[in-house]
Write a protein that holds these residues in place. Structure first.
Motif, PDB file in Angstrom:
ATOM      1  N   THR A  92       0.981  -1.431   0.114  1.00  0.00           N
ATOM      2  CA  THR A  92       0.479   0.007   0.404  1.00  0.00           C
ATOM      3  C   THR A  92       0.718   0.791  -0.083  1.00  0.00           C
ATOM      4  N   ALA A  94      -0.199   5.515   0.065  1.00  0.00           N
ATOM      5  CA  ALA A  94      -0.239   6.708  -0.273  1.00  0.00           C
ATOM      6  C   ALA A  94       0.163   7.787  -1.018  1.00  0.00           C
ATOM      7  N   ARG A  99      -5.288   6.720  -1.117  1.00  0.00           N
ATOM      8  CA  ARG A  99      -4.621   5.078  -0.983  1.00  0.00           C
ATOM      9  C   ARG A  99      -4.922   4.478  -1.418  1.00  0.00           C
TER      10      ARG A  99
END
Length: 163
Positions: A92, A94, A99
């Motif tokens: 993951t 941002a 996100r």
């Protein structure tokens, strides 16, 4: 006070751990370790010292395998064929208040032609490195894990070719 929830975007890429057996002259110069005859191609942003496995996003109506082969060809200049599946990584990050959850699927690929000099502009360089060096060169640990997972698959493939 209300908390705002970040928008989540799911992204997908496909690529490969592309290998070849090193040219015989190169192997003689190197340490004669168990993996010294296997080379892996990686791509890099040289000034930032960021090295990665080739991968990218699908074009419309493109299969996962077609994406992986195209991205390898574009980013490395190497023609390859798929000889197995290494697996997927997920991470993951941002960006711009969003996100991202990204999955990258890696195939095991045998180099069949082309040249690293033919790589596209996305990376500064595409280079072949001996397998042990690739583990240290790759910037992201999850990609080093993919290379480690590929090693026994490469050995099995080469053993099958020899018999």
């Amino acid at each position: 006070m209300t908390m705002t929830k970040k928008h989540v975007i799911y992204a997908f890429s496909a690529g490969g751990v592309v290998f070849r057996q090193a040219p015989a002259a190169d192997v003689l110069v190197r340490d004669a370790g168990a993996n010294s005859s296997i080379e892996i191609v990686i791509v890099g942003h040289v000034r930032e010292n960021i090295w990665t496995l080739p991968k990218g996003t699908p074009c419309p109506n493109e299969t996962r395998a077609e994406t992986a082969l195209r991205e390898v060809r574009e980013e490395t200049g190497i023609e390859a064929r798929i000889v197995g599946e290494v697996g997927a990584i997920e991470y993951t990050f941002a960006r711009r208040g969003m996100r991202f959850v990204k999955t990258v699927f890696h195939y095991l690929m045998l180099a069949t032609g082309g040249s690293v000099e033919l790589h596209d502009h996305e990376y500064d360089e595409a280079r072949w490195y001996p397998y042990p060096d690739v583990l240290a060169m790759l910037t992201y640990e999850n990609e080093s894990d993919m290379a480690r997972r590929a090693e026994p698959l490469i050995r099995d493939y080469l053993a099958g070719e020899a018999s």
